[in-house]
Design an enzyme around this catalytic site. Sequence first.
Site, PDB file in Angstrom:
ATOM      1  N   ARG A 136      -0.116   2.892   2.301  1.00 54.01           N
ATOM      2  CA  ARG A 136       1.271   2.434   2.459  1.00 54.01           C
ATOM      3  C   ARG A 136       2.217   3.591   2.658  1.00 54.01           C
ATOM      4  NH1 ARG A 136       0.884  -2.698  -0.343  1.00 54.01           N
ATOM      5  NH2 ARG A 136       2.762  -3.807  -0.667  1.00 54.01           N
ATOM      6  N   ARG A 225      11.649  -4.823  -0.569  1.00 51.01           N
ATOM      7  CA  ARG A 225      10.286  -4.461  -0.160  1.00 51.01           C
ATOM      8  C   ARG A 225      10.207  -4.296   1.356  1.00 51.01           C
ATOM      9  NH1 ARG A 225       7.521  -9.368  -2.647  1.00 51.01           N
ATOM     10  NH2 ARG A 225       5.615  -8.658  -1.659  1.00 51.01           N
TER      11      ARG A 225
HETATM   12  P1  AMP Z   1       1.408  -6.278  -2.496  1.00 52.77           P
HETATM   13  O1  AMP Z   1       0.665  -7.355  -3.233  1.00 52.77           O
HETATM   14  O2  AMP Z   1       0.546  -5.575  -1.489  1.00 52.77           O
HETATM   15  O3  AMP Z   1       2.712  -6.758  -1.944  1.00 52.77           O
HETATM   16  O4  AMP Z   1       1.759  -5.164  -3.593  1.00 52.77           O
HETATM   17  C1  AMP Z   1       2.570  -5.458  -4.710  1.00 52.77           C
HETATM   18  C2  AMP Z   1       3.192  -4.180  -5.217  1.00 52.77           C
HETATM   19  O5  AMP Z   1       2.166  -3.285  -5.666  1.00 52.77           O
HETATM   20  C3  AMP Z   1       3.971  -3.396  -4.189  1.00 52.77           C
HETATM   21  O6  AMP Z   1       5.290  -3.856  -4.025  1.00 52.77           O
HETATM   22  C4  AMP Z   1       3.943  -1.999  -4.799  1.00 52.77           C
HETATM   23  O7  AMP Z   1       4.836  -1.878  -5.886  1.00 52.77           O
HETATM   24  C5  AMP Z   1       2.528  -1.937  -5.366  1.00 52.77           C
HETATM   25  N1  AMP Z   1       1.561  -1.406  -4.370  1.00 52.77           N
HETATM   26  C6  AMP Z   1       0.531  -2.058  -3.799  1.00 52.77           C
HETATM   27  N2  AMP Z   1      -0.146  -1.258  -2.956  1.00 52.77           N
HETATM   28  C7  AMP Z   1       0.490  -0.059  -2.989  1.00 52.77           C
HETATM   29  C8  AMP Z   1       0.275   1.188  -2.331  1.00 52.77           C
HETATM   30  N3  AMP Z   1      -0.728   1.362  -1.452  1.00 52.77           N
HETATM   31  N4  AMP Z   1       1.116   2.200  -2.622  1.00 52.77           N
HETATM   32  C9  AMP Z   1       2.119   2.058  -3.513  1.00 52.77           C
HETATM   33  N5  AMP Z   1       2.385   0.911  -4.146  1.00 52.77           N
HETATM   34  C10 AMP Z   1       1.571  -0.155  -3.900  1.00 52.77           C
END
Ligand code: AMP
Length: 279
Positions: A136, A225
């Site tokens: 990310r 986000r």
């Molecule tokens: P997601 O389910 O992919 O939307 O992830 C939920 C949250 O987890 C994100 O908003 C970030 O806070 C954290 N997160 C997930 N993957 C990453 C990543 N590769 N790098 C940093 N934070 C992450």
Amino acid sequence: MAAMARLFRSSSSSAVSFLNRSLSTAAATELKSQSLPPRIDPKGRNVQWVFLGCPGVGKGTYASRLSTLLGVPHIATGDLVREELSSAGPLSKQLEEIVNQGKLVSDEIIINLLSKRLEVGESKGEAGFILDGFPRTVRQAEILTEVTDIDLVVNLKLPENVLLEKCLGRRICSQCGKNFNVACINVKGENGNPDISMAPLLPPPQCVSKLITRSDDTETIVKQRLRIYDEKSQPVEDFYRSQGKLLEFDLPGGIPESWPKLLEALNLDENEDKQSATA
Ligand code: AMP
């Protein structure tokens, strides 16, 4: 099944533990812009793919379907973060604050969580992967490049107003963990783009009373986000685009319209895999 090669942790100067793994790649892909990926050999499908895309685009849905089809694990770093959050471990308070502000967790924490997940997978003999939500940041992409070969990066795309509606409609069954969506989306296409319609993906009766909403799926946090995606993750698209590995995929609608088109874009034939696809 190709053997999962060694995974070990090493330390950088800042004590960042990161993964170092070399995996045999099923199809090292020289993907020319928007050409079809090479047809995957059904017997050697340990693909190493990455799914990119804004929050709510459906990375989890399509990565999970493909992981069933191809027999490789679907590893979502968001799930790893949520597991850590609910474990009430030492990191959970810190993670809760970051996630509920729509911010990214530090590269160090996320790489530690991913390393642990890969180690567990390796001990079970897993090979290949579809990564969802990682990398990310460009730094994460650089680290991944240092430690393994990525065959293909799929960039899923939807207009921002659809993304917001999808996030707000998302529901998860707290018992079986499946994702549903109560939003009924009908968005007029702008600037010559086609209209987008998506029927709700409703839960079966046994899940209805157990539905929960992610704490970061509120309008304010989703907007944050999306902003952070533009700032930190859009450059990851450029990183892979410059390597010729990026497959751009504009979702034409919901799963019934998008899934066959995605398979086509990936040069995959679901009929060959009917049993695993419907499992
Ligand atoms: P997601 O389910 O992919 O939307 O992830 C939920 C949250 O987890 C994100 O908003 C970030 O806070 C954290 N997160 C997930 N993957 C990453 C990543 N590769 N790098 C940093 N934070 C992450």
